[in-house]
Design an enzyme around this catalytic site. Structure first.
Site, mmCIF file in Angstrom:
data_model
loop_
_atom_site.group_PDB
_atom_site.id
_atom_site.type_symbol
_atom_site.label_atom_id
_atom_site.label_comp_id
_atom_site.label_asym_id
_atom_site.label_seq_id
_atom_site.Cartn_x
_atom_site.Cartn_y
_atom_site.Cartn_z
ATOM 1 N N GLY A 46 2.649 12.105 3.065
ATOM 2 C CA GLY A 46 4.098 12.031 3.244
ATOM 3 C C GLY A 46 4.580 10.596 3.231
ATOM 4 O O GLY A 46 3.817 9.662 3.527
ATOM 5 N N GLN A 51 9.990 3.428 4.686
ATOM 6 C CA GLN A 51 8.686 2.830 4.377
ATOM 7 C C GLN A 51 8.687 2.088 3.041
ATOM 8 O O GLN A 51 7.782 1.289 2.780
ATOM 9 C CB GLN A 51 7.597 3.911 4.344
ATOM 10 C CG GLN A 51 7.290 4.484 5.712
ATOM 11 C CD GLN A 51 6.202 5.529 5.615
ATOM 12 O OE1 GLN A 51 6.475 6.667 5.278
ATOM 13 N NE2 GLN A 51 4.967 5.129 5.895
ATOM 14 N N CYS A 90 -0.952 6.793 8.956
ATOM 15 C CA CYS A 90 0.352 6.528 8.354
ATOM 16 C C CYS A 90 0.145 5.469 7.277
ATOM 17 O O CYS A 90 -0.612 4.515 7.501
ATOM 18 C CB CYS A 90 1.306 6.021 9.432
ATOM 19 S SG CYS A 90 2.926 5.536 8.818
ATOM 20 N N LEU A 91 0.798 5.611 6.142
ATOM 21 C CA LEU A 91 0.620 4.624 5.061
ATOM 22 C C LEU A 91 1.062 3.225 5.484
ATOM 23 O O LEU A 91 0.616 2.234 4.916
ATOM 24 C CB LEU A 91 1.385 5.059 3.806
ATOM 25 C CG LEU A 91 0.858 6.304 3.100
ATOM 26 C CD1 LEU A 91 1.705 6.623 1.877
ATOM 27 C CD2 LEU A 91 -0.603 6.161 2.710
ATOM 28 N N HIS A 132 6.147 13.992 11.464
ATOM 29 C CA HIS A 132 5.829 12.569 11.276
ATOM 30 C C HIS A 132 6.887 11.882 10.409
ATOM 31 O O HIS A 132 7.402 10.818 10.757
ATOM 32 C CB HIS A 132 4.440 12.454 10.628
ATOM 33 C CG HIS A 132 3.999 11.054 10.324
ATOM 34 N ND1 HIS A 132 2.941 10.446 10.954
ATOM 35 C CD2 HIS A 132 4.462 10.133 9.446
ATOM 36 C CE1 HIS A 132 2.783 9.211 10.483
ATOM 37 N NE2 HIS A 132 3.702 8.996 9.552
ATOM 38 N N GLU A 133 7.217 12.487 9.276
ATOM 39 C CA GLU A 133 8.155 11.836 8.337
ATOM 40 C C GLU A 133 9.568 11.793 8.897
ATOM 41 O O GLU A 133 10.291 10.817 8.711
ATOM 42 C CB GLU A 133 8.133 12.529 6.968
ATOM 43 C CG GLU A 133 6.799 12.504 6.246
ATOM 44 C CD GLU A 133 6.094 11.163 6.250
ATOM 45 O OE1 GLU A 133 6.776 10.121 6.202
ATOM 46 O OE2 GLU A 133 4.861 11.152 6.331
ATOM 47 N N HIS A 136 10.071 8.898 11.168
ATOM 48 C CA HIS A 136 10.301 7.626 10.464
ATOM 49 C C HIS A 136 11.791 7.358 10.257
ATOM 50 O O HIS A 136 12.229 6.211 10.265
ATOM 51 C CB HIS A 136 9.640 7.647 9.080
ATOM 52 C CG HIS A 136 8.221 7.179 9.064
ATOM 53 N ND1 HIS A 136 7.846 5.911 9.426
ATOM 54 C CD2 HIS A 136 7.073 7.810 8.686
ATOM 55 C CE1 HIS A 136 6.531 5.785 9.280
ATOM 56 N NE2 HIS A 136 6.032 6.920 8.838
HETATM 57 NI NI NI Z 1 4.073 7.390 8.356
#
Ligand code: NI
Length: 166
Positions: A46, A51, A90-91, A132-133, A136
């Site tokens: 995701g 991000q 997380c990226l 999670h997304e 953000h």
């Molecule tokens: Ni993330």
């Protein structure tokens, strides 16, 4: 389409609240497509627009199943149920993983890439990814929610080993 740079831990854009999208136009569709391409390039599940430095309420998720990538504009959780303890990364935190509690099930409402209202019910990994997304979009990061003592720093080699295990 283009791969965008994923902002990492410490970049203040990750802590800002994203704004609602007023109209789902070609610019938003281009952002969604770029985000999917970026997600795939980084092997992620995701990605949220902050991000990639864009403070808009836009999210993409891909569980690499037969449903293909999910593109969401202005997503909102309308219902959530239960809890699950999950391992999460997380990226924006490339080498960190931790255990965290996420809802077991969520129902979200959003607009799709054509500006049409959609409703998605997610359980398990999809519920985790949606939760999670959407965090953000409000500047909330998974490290805010970790179960104390479970944070792990993983090297690139270890990451490859993990992939092979799964
Ligand atoms: Ni993330």
């Amino acid at each position: 389409m283009a791969i965008r740079i994923v902002r990492e831990n410490g970049d203040e854009v990750l802590r800002k609240k994203a704004r609602e999208v007023e109209a789902v136009d070609d610019k938003i569709r281009e952002l969604l497509d770029d985000m999917v391409e970026t997600l795939h390039a980084y092997n992620g599940v995701g990605l949220a627009a902050p991000q990639v430095g864009i403070l808009k309420r836009v999210v993409v998720i891909d569980l690499y199943d037969d449903k293909g990538p999910i593109k969401l504009v202005n997503p909102k959780i309308v219902k959530q149920k239960g809890e699950q303890e999950v391992e999460e990364g997380c990226l924006s935190f490339p080498n960190q993983f931790a255990k965290i509690i996420r809802p077991a099930e969520v129902i979200i409402e959003a607009l799709n890439e054509n500006g049409k209202k959609i409703k998605i019910k997610g359980e398990g990994l999809l519920a985790q990814a949606l939760s999670h997304e959407l965090d953000h979009l409000d500047g909330v990061l998974f490290v805010d929610k970790i179960i104390p003592g479970t944070l792990e720093y993983v090297t690139e080699e270890k990451k490859e080993e993990r992939k092979k295990e799964k």
